[in-house]
Design an enzyme around this catalytic site. Structure first.
Site: not given
Ligand code: M6R
Length: 605
Positions: A478, A482, A501
């Site tokens: 994560e 970000k 590796h």
């Molecule tokens: O609305 P969702 O949680 O299904 O969206 C999934 C991803 O598009 C979302 O978590 C995306 O990766 C984030 N905006 C990244 O910060």
């Protein structure tokens, strides 16, 4: 992806559409346009590439007041970012805006002899012309015929030149909400555009035709029989969708996490134990399964990865995490003894929705963890656990991630209890620690200046690595996402022990490494891996727990989070990772809330 708004009523529609588009801009910001119904049914189109602010400037000279119109902010799919490809599209008497993808637009172009008519490269304009071909004066009938020709996902809002003051809409998969108020009738991709005018709204059901007049909203099925909409009440206020003094939504949303966690956890605590009675999730859902399959995308999938690392060793059943866009085209090993957990902030992500539908077709029980009330995923799941983060406006997900984790941790605790892996005392202790993560997050928000200072070591670098083991590896994923997403620094998350590796070849003095070492059981192993990157000249930023002894020289910078128990370190660590990305983006003077090429809600495959 793409934001839509329609308004008809006594107020100035231009103003309402432009304000609404500013609220919806996070859904897509390549270009924006409006269509206004003027006197004598004249339609005025204004379309501009770039952000809604460009459109606003372009609308300044419109002096005539219109009381009905459509607006759209685009995330480009078919065709580049040009004025011609900007919505609304006008095809004969039809004016249309679209969110989604019409997969068979090529075939439709041939079938309806549209070559020569199209002014744009979009699938949406094809849909507009097909509708025009089917239109003989009755909009609802033509829309009903249109959908029988379409393959794909869509929400459309439409006006017809010979029906001034009326707006029509229909959707399949892509979201739409609508409301009737004393100030007129509204339809939009999401609530943020409606909230200044009403607290009551309804989710437009799929395959239903909506007709807005300034007096009323009518809903019809595809046989044109009128239906009663199911009215819902908004459970947050306008403040939640404003920056409230913060320079960016992302920073505001990082700060909102402790409260969001409280809102998600506290209503589900009964005598210190997780309780899902009000969510109507019976215990047999947790007991009567022999594996758990988690499916999601992006940040939500990373929340699933962290939950998996907790669940599997505790529950002693297989817990698998799949990327929704992969899962949906596999022949997954799920059955009626599988609990499929779907995670989605928006509840509209198309791949996640498709994965949910696939899991249901295999007979699995489905439980979704969703933030947006009434969204498609929430409605179609057997059970839904709403997270109460309030609207998340920044494209980069922050508070949604922590509440997803909180909800999943509670599920894990309840499962452990009902499957007799936990005694009541152990479950109480788990929940106490989960609550302790709230002040731990607050403590890290307080230390934001420390994080701000360290990004000077990142912002001029093209690459960075995030490393960790076990749960720390899940957090690294994560952290890297970000950083990539909003600072455009290429970042990779790597299991610390796997670097040697092959990938360690990339580590040089120019590559900062953010090492996460909060897990006691692998702490010394991770420290050894940090030594390995340090020996190759890497600048190391170490995130660890207070009280963990690190020899001098291992890290160039160390940030310690409060010791709230290894399984809960994700909450304060998430704050630090989010702040690193945030300040890196600010330091590079980038658009934090609306990074390039992205959109908040991914409603295309
Ligand atoms: O609305 P969702 O949680 O299904 O969206 C999934 C991803 O598009 C979302 O978590 C995306 O990766 C984030 N905006 C990244 O910060």
């Amino acid at each position: 992806m793409c934001g839509i708004i329609g308004y008809t009523g006594p107020l100035d529609s231009k103003k309402i559409l432009l304000e609404g588009l500013s609220q919806l801009e996070y859904r897509g910001y390549d270009s924006a346009g409006i269509a206004l119904c003027m006197e004598n049914s004249r339609i005025q189109l204004v379309r501009h590439t770039g952000k809604v602010s460009n459109l606003k400037k372009g609308c300044e000279e419109i002096s005539q007041v219109s009381h009905c119109g459509l607006g759209h902010t685009r995330w480009a799919t078919h065709g580049g970012v040009t004025t011609e490809n900007t919505h609304p599209h006008k095809a004969g008497r039809v004016i249309l805006v679209h969110n989604g993808i019409i997969e068979n637009y090529h075939q439709l172009t041939t079938d309806f002899h549209l070559e020569g008519k199209l002014l744009s490269e979009t699938d949406s304009e094809v849909a507009a012309w097909v509708l025009e071909s089917l239109y003989d004066g009755n909009p609802a009938e033509a829309i009903s015929k249109l959908v029988s020709h379409l393959k794909g996902s869509y929400s459309f809002c439409m006006m017809f030149e010979d029906h001034p003051g009326e707006i029509y809409a229909i959707r399949n998969v892509s979201p739409l909400v609508a409301a009737y108020t004393h100030s007129g009738s509204f339809v939009a991709s999401d609530l943020t555009a409606l909230i200044p005018y009403t607290r009551q709204y309804f989710v437009v059901p799929e395959d239903h035709i909506l007709r807005l007049t300034s007096y009323k909203v009518h809903l019809y099925d595809l046989d044109l029989k009128e239906q009663e909409p199911e009215i819902l009440e908004v459970n947050w206020n306008m403040d939640a969708a404003m920056k409230n003094g913060f320079p960016h939504f992302m920073l505001k949303e990082i700060h909102e996490q402790p409260d969001a966690l409280k809102n998600t956890i506290l209503p589900r605590l009964a005598k210190g134990l997780p309780d899902f009675t009000d969510d109507q999730i019976p215990d047999y859902v947790f007991k009567d399964c022999n594996q758990v399959q988690i499916v999601a995308c992006g940040t939500a999938m990373h929340a699933g990865m962290a939950a998996r690392a907790l669940m599997e060793p505790l529950l002693r059943i297989p817990v698998t995490v799949s990327i929704a866009s992969e899962f949906r085209y596999e022949d997954p090993l799920v059955d009626d003894k599988t609990l499929v957990i779907i995670i989605s902030q928006s509840g509209e992500t198309i791949d996640t929705l498709a994965a949910l539908r696939l899991a249901k077709s295999y007979g699995s029980r489905t439980l979704s963890v969703v933030n947006v009330k009434g969204s498609t995923i929430a409605r179609e799941s057997d059970y839904v656990l709403y997270t109460h983060a309030g609207p998340e406006i920044a494209v980069a997900s922050t508070k949604a991630y922590s509440v997803q984790l909180a909800a999943l941790y509670m599920v894990c605790c309840r499962m452990a209890l009902v499957r007799e892996k936990y005694s009541v005392a152990e479950a109480e202790d788990f929940m106490k620690k989960l609550l302790d993560s709230i002040p731990a997050m607050e403590a890290m928000i307080e230390k934001r200046d420390m994080v701000k200072a360290l990004v000077t070591h990142l912002i001029n670098k093209p690459d960075a690595f995030f490393i960790g083991r076990g749960l720390d590896y899940a957090f690294s994923l994560e952290g890297a996402l970000k950083l990539k997403e909003i600072s455009y620094i290429h970042a990779e998350a790597y299991a610390a022990g796997e670097l040697k590796h092959g990938t360690i070849a990339l580590i040089t003095q120019e590559v900062p490494v953010i090492a996460i070492a909060t897990q006691e059981n692998v702490f010394l192993k991770t420290i050894s891996n940090i030594r390995e990157v340090k020996a190759r000249g890497a600048f190391v930023i170490l995130l660890t727990k207070e009280g963990m002894n690190v020899e001098p020289g291992i890290a160039d910078i160390q940030i310690s989070i409060p010791d709230i128990g290894d399984r809960f370190t994700v909450f304060p660590i998430a704050v630090v990772l989010q702040l690193i990305a945030y300040y890196a983006s600010v330091g590079k003077n980038l658009d934090v809330d609306q990074p390039r090429n992205l959109a908040k809600s991914v409603t295309v495959e």
